[in-house]
Structure formats: C-alpha cells, structure tokens
Design an enzyme around this catalytic site. Sequence first.
Site, mmCIF file in Angstrom:
data_model
loop_
_atom_site.group_PDB
_atom_site.id
_atom_site.type_symbol
_atom_site.label_atom_id
_atom_site.label_comp_id
_atom_site.label_asym_id
_atom_site.label_seq_id
_atom_site.Cartn_x
_atom_site.Cartn_y
_atom_site.Cartn_z
ATOM 1 N N ASP A 74 -4.486 4.604 1.581
ATOM 2 C CA ASP A 74 -3.700 4.709 0.532
ATOM 3 C C ASP A 74 -3.098 3.544 0.070
ATOM 4 O O ASP A 74 -3.061 2.407 0.902
ATOM 5 C CB ASP A 74 -2.572 5.876 1.148
ATOM 6 C CG ASP A 74 -1.860 5.035 2.445
ATOM 7 O OD1 ASP A 74 -0.680 4.212 1.875
ATOM 8 O OD2 ASP A 74 -1.963 5.154 3.108
ATOM 9 N N ASP A 163 5.979 12.169 0.470
ATOM 10 C CA ASP A 163 6.269 11.043 1.655
ATOM 11 C C ASP A 163 7.841 11.079 1.775
ATOM 12 O O ASP A 163 8.612 10.475 0.731
ATOM 13 C CB ASP A 163 5.870 9.799 0.815
ATOM 14 C CG ASP A 163 6.313 8.771 1.714
ATOM 15 O OD1 ASP A 163 6.645 8.763 2.625
ATOM 16 O OD2 ASP A 163 5.750 7.557 1.387
ATOM 17 N N GLU A 165 10.448 9.764 4.476
ATOM 18 C CA GLU A 165 10.714 8.793 5.471
ATOM 19 C C GLU A 165 11.923 8.217 5.460
ATOM 20 O O GLU A 165 12.778 8.500 4.804
ATOM 21 C CB GLU A 165 9.390 7.843 5.524
ATOM 22 C CG GLU A 165 9.336 7.100 4.124
ATOM 23 C CD GLU A 165 8.159 6.009 4.364
ATOM 24 O OE1 GLU A 165 8.245 4.985 4.869
ATOM 25 O OE2 GLU A 165 7.015 6.387 3.932
#
Length: 277
Positions: A74, A163, A165
Amino acid sequence: MSTRRGRNRWAERTTVMAVVLGWLVSTQVQATAEARLPEGSADHYAGSQIAKHEGTGGSERSAPSGEGGVEGIDVSSHQGEIDWAAHWAEGKRFAYVKASEGTDYLNPHFEQQYDGSFQVGMIRGSYHFALPDRSDGATQAQYFVANGGGWSADGQTLPGVLDIEYNPYGSTCYGMSGTAMVDWILSFSDTYAELTGRWPVIYTSTRWWAQCTGNTGDFSATNPLWVARYSDSVGELPHAWTVHTIWQHTSTPLDQNLFNGSYDRLVALSTGVPALQ
C-alpha cells in the site's frame, strides 16, 4: 447489531450501482485532479500512527514464510511516483493507494499510483484515512467515493478501505466514546455500501480497536478485515472478527501486505464475491 437492518436490499442492485458509480467516480477524479491539495502534515499513510504507538516490530521483513497467500503493498504520497513494474517483478500482485483524508486532503499522486498499478496488472483499490472528530462518517464516505474511492465490477478493483487508527493530532480516540466511535464507523460503512454496493474493508489494529471501541461493534459479517500487526504472526484479531482478509505485516521500507488466500480468492474479492467463506 440492530442498526444494520435493511442491509440486504443493497445486494440486489450491487452490479448496476457499481457500473454507474464507477463511471461517475472516474469523471469526478479527473475533474478534481488539479484541485488536489499539496503534500504536507495532513498526509498520514496506513499504519503511520500504529507504528508510532505500537512499534514497527524491528527491521524490515519479507512475507512471513509458510503463510501462503498473495503479496501486495500500500502506498501514499510519501512514495511519489512509483516504479510499478519493479514491484510486479518482486511478486506483488495487489496494491492499495491512499485517496483521501478527512474532507480536505487528496493524494496528489493518486492517478499515477492508482492507474500505474492497474497498468502492470495488479488488482488495486483505494483507502481513506479517517478523522472522526472532523466530520461525520457519512460525509467522509461521500468525500472518499467522490475522489477515487469507488468500486467497479471489472475484476481489478478492490473495495475501498476505511483506515481507522490512532489520532495523529491529539487524543488517541479523537475524544469519542466507544459507542460514538462504533456509530461513526457504522455511518461510514453504511454510506459507502449505499453508494457503491460494496461494504468497505476496515483497516485497523487489535489494540486500537480495543481501546477506542471498547471491543464493541460487530462488523465481521459484512466488512473484510485488514489488520496491521508488525510481527511474524498475525496474532489476535480485533473484536468479533475470526478471520482476516489482509495482513499488513511490515512498514519498512514500505508497507507490505499479505492477502489471506489464493489469487483466485483475491479476484473474487474484487468482483464482489466474499474473499473468505
């Protein structure tokens, strides 16, 4: 989870929605390419905060031996223009490219990275770095889809990724309770599904999920898991998931991943068939 009622209605129109949205997203990405913001402090790549809070697990490591699966990478603006042919020659067969962050950052290298991976034969997708304290989940899902985060049933496009986090700007959990965080993720996920006909992959770490959702929120029946753990084994998975779809096993010299299955199952994920049964 009671808030998930009505999800089955999307399955009946997945193909039509995906084809139409694919064209719309492609048009929108071209139209906004010149308006993208430059690189800067707003650009955080997948796992940047996980590595900061949980460590990198030591030095660079190749794909863990004996695990099987399909290797991939990625990327974000930090890599700039990429020699995709070289990564293909190294055995990488899929890629995820950062498209957006919050609602005011777009990867200025997105087209070269996303299209370049496609041109060498990789199955590719895009991801969105969430900032849950900046705007609601639905708004960020809409921004993501309008700027490269869509999906099409062409056999070479993976579903988009949320995503989620550690907060790069302050409070680890963005000042939100576990319940509020789960609601935000659900809003993003449901909106993405409504717009594309696919549930987004969720990228996270087991430790973050435990801390910031209180180990609540069951997304295992709908959302594939992309788990970050920089170690020789995938380890314990976040709450409710019993299987992972992708494992980000190292962040050096760049993020490297292992798809949990054979290549034909990776293709299945891109076409809309569940990757793992």
